[in-house]
Design an enzyme around this catalytic site. Structure first.
Site, PDB file in Angstrom:
ATOM      1  N   SER A  75       0.831  -1.214   0.000  1.00  0.00           N
ATOM      2  CA  SER A  75       0.000   0.000   0.000  1.00  0.00           C
ATOM      3  C   SER A  75       0.859   1.256   0.000  1.00  0.00           C
ATOM      4  CB  SER A  75      -0.920   0.005   1.222  1.00  0.00           C
ATOM      5  OG  SER A  75      -1.802  -1.105   1.204  1.00  0.00           O
TER       6      SER A  75
ATOM      7  N   HIS B 216      -3.277   3.183   6.827  1.00  0.00           N
ATOM      8  CA  HIS B 216      -2.441   1.988   6.936  1.00  0.00           C
ATOM      9  C   HIS B 216      -1.137   2.141   6.171  1.00  0.00           C
ATOM     10  CE1 HIS B 216      -5.216   1.588   3.549  1.00  0.00           C
ATOM     11  NE2 HIS B 216      -4.321   0.833   2.943  1.00  0.00           N
TER      12      HIS B 216
ATOM     13  N   SER C 189      -9.211   4.417  10.446  1.00  0.00           N
ATOM     14  CA  SER C 189     -10.589   4.006  10.229  1.00  0.00           C
ATOM     15  C   SER C 189     -10.979   4.674   8.918  1.00  0.00           C
ATOM     16  CB  SER C 189     -11.492   4.449  11.369  1.00  0.00           C
ATOM     17  OG  SER C 189     -12.798   3.966  11.181  1.00  0.00           O
TER      18      SER C 189
ATOM     19  N   HIS D 240      -1.499  -7.836   0.939  1.00  0.00           N
ATOM     20  CA  HIS D 240      -1.942  -6.674   1.721  1.00  0.00           C
ATOM     21  C   HIS D 240      -1.580  -6.849   3.201  1.00  0.00           C
ATOM     22  CE1 HIS D 240      -4.560  -3.195   2.656  1.00  0.00           C
ATOM     23  NE2 HIS D 240      -4.740  -3.829   3.808  1.00  0.00           N
TER      24      HIS D 240
ATOM     25  N   ARG E 191     -32.489  23.451  25.167  1.00  0.00           N
ATOM     26  CA  ARG E 191     -32.043  23.518  23.768  1.00  0.00           C
ATOM     27  C   ARG E 191     -32.010  24.970  23.280  1.00  0.00           C
ATOM     28  NH1 ARG E 191     -36.811  22.484  19.516  1.00  0.00           N
ATOM     29  NH2 ARG E 191     -38.608  23.061  20.784  1.00  0.00           N
TER      30      ARG E 191
ATOM     31  N   SER F  12     -34.206  23.613  15.458  1.00  0.00           N
ATOM     32  CA  SER F  12     -34.579  22.761  16.592  1.00  0.00           C
ATOM     33  C   SER F  12     -33.525  22.793  17.690  1.00  0.00           C
ATOM     34  CB  SER F  12     -34.786  21.317  16.128  1.00  0.00           C
ATOM     35  OG  SER F  12     -35.908  21.200  15.287  1.00  0.00           O
TER      36      SER F  12
ATOM     37  N   GLU G 242     -24.317  13.684   9.256  1.00  0.00           N
ATOM     38  CA  GLU G 242     -23.733  13.840  10.594  1.00  0.00           C
ATOM     39  C   GLU G 242     -22.317  13.303  10.700  1.00  0.00           C
ATOM     40  OE1 GLU G 242     -28.116  14.049  10.896  1.00  0.00           O
ATOM     41  OE2 GLU G 242     -26.767  12.537  10.056  1.00  0.00           O
TER      42      GLU G 242
END
Length: 633
Positions: free
Chosen positions: A45, A82, A129, A263, A324, A351, A372
């Site tokens: 890699s 990685h 990740s 790999h 809130r 909201s 999100e």
């Protein structure tokens, strides 16, 4: 392999097309010597991006090698974390790392971990990740273009495997919408994943079309051609640019080139040593040091110290306000006197009330829309190099879909502040899909997290101010219902310090509630007083860290009898936090009250009653606990 050389146009130095390849192999070989069986070093890699990294760091990027986090320098994010050894090889080539340090790769006493982490000064965000690097790079690029208004660029190197992650495309959409022409994504299309070929393999034109569909300028290049890479990276940019680099996994390692099964596997020692000798014999001018261009010094100095409210809260005792809304008011107020406070939201600003910040400070508000995962990554990117005090808000329950990003934010040593509104069944008719009932458990599990759970307008404003000055990941849990203001404006609040909001000289049970349930506990106290039963009521203010000392001290005054009541599932919430705090105390009895199963729609008062966390349920629990104590005697 041909003995080819290429001038990279920074001065008159002659540089080999693969100048980092020997260092990559040396790094990999070091791990092979440690253990050929257990060390996963990803040599193939790394080898697919040797030319890309060489051109980026010694032709294109402008930075100060001696000061990796210089605010004026171009930023680099290795999303395919990685491939960390290639990043370490680069910084050894710059002279920042000693080549001998490469031999300590992945050792317990070395900073060169298996994937990039910010304990390395040349790393801004932790990666590994997959699918998160581009989102963080977007946050850096947005900061550079709109907040710093500086000339530095941001480069992000992604692997083709992580292009299957939806978060990558959330970031792609964000960069296009905000026209981040200071952002370059380099896609390492080396065809092979970990256990299978990547879905599109070497169909680079399909990657190009996908990037173009998301509003990027996408250019296909031979990822092993220094000429093509230098040319494309030198072009002027008017929109975010994706360089689709067709590469060969394991390039330069004949036994592994474009082959499955390699790999993450270290090279056999004999193979690595042979390759090193062969490559080193082909390189000329090996003693020449490569120097990057110096950045333009146009990023403004920023100080994030002592971010304070200009005045005390202006609420009056007995006044009603939802926490809130108090959050939005506090954030707008904080931004009024601190120009580096920025706010993000995921299309819930009317909201969460972050719209109050947007109305006052539109130039410091970032709409991330319904994405999100990307919003959290943007927040992490905006917070790098201490450029901004970042607040991001959405419904508490929607942070669950970004949990991996939150986990990585902690590994990144990021200082971000998150507000989750609409927690618990008390939101009412919207139903369980909108109810945050897992969020406390989620954030309690994050090592660097601080969890604020304010119960009125005053404590909410104090929580916002404290979060702005608290390191790590801060989470502020806010509620939908309007509740009475409990505290005077001059009340002093601290992280990890609870408040005793109701007590007498002869209390029988200590009740701990937060948010909506604190008000239910106070109502229960008034009801029980008519029966000549006194309870002591505690507001923890922060769930993490929890004020164990205050809880233990006051629980002893009520003979170890504690009741916790929370608008959250049993698992991982306030009750379990209290149990952990008193586990070593003898003679303590903790009764937990929480939401026991998946709820439903209904009026807030109905749902609090159904799930046994309202004032009537607290009264019954107190009676039962006292009855059990009497029977035990």
């Amino acid at each position: 392999m041909k003995n080819e050389y290429q001038s990279l146009s920074r001065g008159d130095q002659m540089r080999p097309k693969r100048p980092l390849f020997p260092l990559i192999l040396q790094t990999v070989c070091a791990c092979c010597e440690v253990s050929a069986l257990t060390v996963n070093v990803h040599p193939t890699s790394c080898c697919s991006v040797a030319e890309i990294m060489s051109v980026l760091f010694f032709h294109t990027m402008k930075y100060r090698p001696e000061e990796p986090r210089n605010i004026n320098s171009d930023r680099f994010v290795l999303s395919k974390g990685h491939a960390a050894p290639v990043l370490y090889a680069v910084w050894a080539e710059t002279g920042y790392l000693k080549e001998s340090e490469l031999l300590n790769l992945r050792k317990v006493d070395s900073i060169l971990e298996g994937h990039p982490v910010p304990k390395q000064q040349f790393v801004d965000v932790a990666t590994g990740s997959l699918g998160q690097g581009l989102g963080a790079a977007c946050g850096m690029a947005y900061t550079g273009k709109y907040f710093d208004k500086a000339s530095y660029s941001v480069y992000c190197l992604l692997g083709d495997g992580e292009m299957s992650e939806g978060s990558v495309w959330e970031a792609m959409a964000f960069a296009s919408y905000y026209q981040l022409d200071n952002l370059v994504a380099i896609l390492d299309i080396n065809r092979l994943g970990q256990s299978d070929p990547a879905p599109l393999q070497h169909h680079v034109e399909k990657y190009q079309k996908r990037c173009e569909a998301f509003g990027w300028n996408a250019i296909i290049v031979d990822g092993h051609s220094v000429d093509e890479l230098t040319k494309v990276l030198s072009q002027p940019r008017h929109q975010p640019t994706a360089i689709v680099a067709k590469t060969i996994k394991g390039k330069g390692i004949p036994a592994a080139e474009d082959k499955m099964g390699w790999h993450g596997k270290p090279l056999p020692k004999e193979m690595a040593e042979g390759l090193l000798k062969d490559i080193q014999a082909r390189i000329m001018n090996s003693n020449k040091r490569l120097y990057p261009a110096t950045p333009t010094e146009d990023a403004p100095p920023v100080s994030l110290r002592n971010v304070r409210m200009p005045s005390a809260p202006s609420y009056k005792l007995g006044e009603k306000i939802a926490t809130r809304k108090a959050y939005g008011m506090a954030l707008a107020k904080l931004g009024r006197y601190n120009e580096h406070v920025v706010a993000l939201d995921g299309d819930t600003k009317n909201s969460t009330f972050s719209e109050l910040f947007k109305n006052e400070h539109p130039e410091r508000y970032v709409e991330c829309y319904i994405a999100e995962q990307n919003m959290v990554s943007i927040a992490v990117g905006c917070a790098t190099r201490d450029r901004n005090v970042v607040f991001a808000s959405t419904f508490a329950t929607f942070f669950t879909r970004a949990y991996d990003q939150l986990r990585m934010a902690a590994i990144s040593e990021s200082n971000i502040n998150l507000c989750g509104s609409h927690c618990g069944v008390s939101i009412g008719e919207d139903g369980p899909s909108q109810m945050g009932l897992e969020d406390i458990a989620m954030f309690r599990a994050i090592p660097t997290a601080t969890i604020f759970y304010p119960s009125d307008g005053v404590s909410t404003e104090k929580a916002v101010e404290l979060a702005a000055n608290t390191k790590g990941v801060c989470f502020i849990r806010t509620s939908r219902p309007e509740n009475t203001v409990l505290y005077n404006s001059n009340e002093d609040f601290h992280v990890g310090q609870a408040k005793v909001v109701y007590k007498t000289s002869d209390d029988h049970v200590t009740v701990i509630g937060a948010g909506v349930t604190l008000h239910e506990a106070l109502a229960a106290a008034e009801m029980l007083k008519k029966e000549r039963i006194n309870i002591r009521v505690i507001d923890p203010f922060t769930i993490k860290p929890l004020d164990s000392k205050t809880i233990v001290e006051h629980a002893k005054a009520t003979r170890g009898r504690i009741i916790t009541v929370e608008d959250h599932y049993y698992e991982g919430g306030l009750g379990e936090a209290v149990c952990s705090a008193v586990v070593n105390e003898t003679g303590f009895n903790v009764h937990r009250m929480a939401v026991a199963h998946v709820p439903r729609s209904g009026k807030p008062t109905e749902l609090l009653k159904i799930f046994g966390i309202d004032r009537d349920a607290i009264v019954q629990a107190v009676r039962k606990m006292l009855s059990s104590s009497a029977n035990a005697k």
